[in-house]
Design a protein around this motif. Sequence first.
Motif, PDB file in Angstrom:
ATOM      1  N   SER A  44       0.864  -1.178   0.000  1.00  0.00           N
ATOM      2  CA  SER A  44       0.000   0.000   0.000  1.00  0.00           C
ATOM      3  C   SER A  44       0.898   1.225   0.000  1.00  0.00           C
ATOM      4  N   GLY A 103     -10.252   6.316  -5.677  1.00  0.00           N
ATOM      5  CA  GLY A 103     -10.212   5.029  -5.005  1.00  0.00           C
ATOM      6  C   GLY A 103      -9.793   3.861  -5.877  1.00  0.00           C
ATOM      7  N   MET A 110      -2.761   5.912  -0.357  1.00  0.00           N
ATOM      8  CA  MET A 110      -3.755   4.857  -0.517  1.00  0.00           C
ATOM      9  C   MET A 110      -4.448   4.553   0.811  1.00  0.00           C
ATOM     10  N   LEU A 111      -3.666   4.545   1.884  1.00  0.00           N
ATOM     11  CA  LEU A 111      -4.237   4.277   3.208  1.00  0.00           C
ATOM     12  C   LEU A 111      -5.189   5.396   3.635  1.00  0.00           C
ATOM     13  N   ASP A 134     -13.733   4.317   2.807  1.00  0.00           N
ATOM     14  CA  ASP A 134     -14.105   3.013   3.363  1.00  0.00           C
ATOM     15  C   ASP A 134     -13.742   1.889   2.407  1.00  0.00           C
ATOM     16  N   GLY A 135     -12.580   2.014   1.776  1.00  0.00           N
ATOM     17  CA  GLY A 135     -12.092   0.966   0.893  1.00  0.00           C
ATOM     18  C   GLY A 135     -11.630   1.515  -0.441  1.00  0.00           C
ATOM     19  N   VAL A 136     -10.631   0.848  -1.054  1.00  0.00           N
ATOM     20  CA  VAL A 136     -10.148   1.228  -2.383  1.00  0.00           C
ATOM     21  C   VAL A 136     -10.003  -0.040  -3.218  1.00  0.00           C
ATOM     22  N   ARG A 137      -9.855   0.148  -4.522  1.00  0.00           N
ATOM     23  CA  ARG A 137      -9.617  -0.972  -5.427  1.00  0.00           C
ATOM     24  C   ARG A 137      -8.143  -0.959  -5.822  1.00  0.00           C
ATOM     25  N   HIS A 138      -7.483  -2.086  -5.593  1.00  0.00           N
ATOM     26  CA  HIS A 138      -6.060  -2.162  -5.924  1.00  0.00           C
ATOM     27  C   HIS A 138      -5.662  -3.623  -6.073  1.00  0.00           C
ATOM     28  N   GLU A 144      -6.901   7.355   1.615  1.00  0.00           N
ATOM     29  CA  GLU A 144      -8.105   7.242   0.794  1.00  0.00           C
ATOM     30  C   GLU A 144      -8.953   6.040   1.216  1.00  0.00           C
ATOM     31  N   LYS A 145      -8.302   4.986   1.642  1.00  0.00           N
ATOM     32  CA  LYS A 145      -9.033   3.813   2.120  1.00  0.00           C
ATOM     33  C   LYS A 145      -9.861   4.164   3.342  1.00  0.00           C
TER      34      LYS A 145
END
Length: 243
Positions: A55, A172, A59-60, A67-71, A62-63
């Motif tokens: 990560s 995200g 990214m953290l 409440d979550g990301v796509r990666h 934005e997560k």
Amino acid sequence: MARRKRTSAKRESALASRLRAWRQKTMRTALRLVLLVAGAVVLWVLAYSVINPPSTPYMLSEKARLDGVRHQWAAWEDIAPQMPRAAVAAEDANFCLHWGFDMGAIRAALADGRRRGASTISQQVTKNAFLWHGRSWLRKALEALITPVVELTWSKRRILEVYLNIAEFDEGVFGVEAAAQHYFGVPASKLSGTQAARLAAVLPAPQDRSAARPSGALQKRAAAIMDGAATIRRDGRAACFED
């Protein structure tokens, strides 16, 4: 009276000696701390030369916000070759020619009064992988110190691989694999030249652009990127990551 003066002088001398010793000790402690932090950062950079970053700080954040990301990580061999060329053509055409900083682009940006446009892919990797987003002088100073370490210890292909895997392509949506699935419903290995150019065209402001529903301006930018990708392949400026 003379004895008192000598005693007072001795006390002042002893106090001055203790003060000098305290200053020296403080400076040694500060130097050790700086060297410890610098060593830890170098080890971190070296680790990412072989270990895929799980990560990033951004990214953290934005997560937590979304409440979550796509990666999903895509290895170099699982990315269509059109994508790296498009990214370099879009963001850093002299990627293979510089050592982390494109001095010509920096001078041109300063002369034109532009606020951005001189940041290389290596600088963006440093910012995204190790630092935070923002325009603070501290972040820029750290970026300037860490970028040469990245250039010295990573291959150009590795820099580009990490860049494509941690860049944000939509809110995200991080990395080319998630972006290819998100926008076009295909894996990164199946991206066409047009799709790759559109993904590169949304960088570095994906919140205001869509690769799936491109505006007229984005379509023109994507077409220019396709031309640029063909040019750098033809003139050898893609050789450092394709050979």
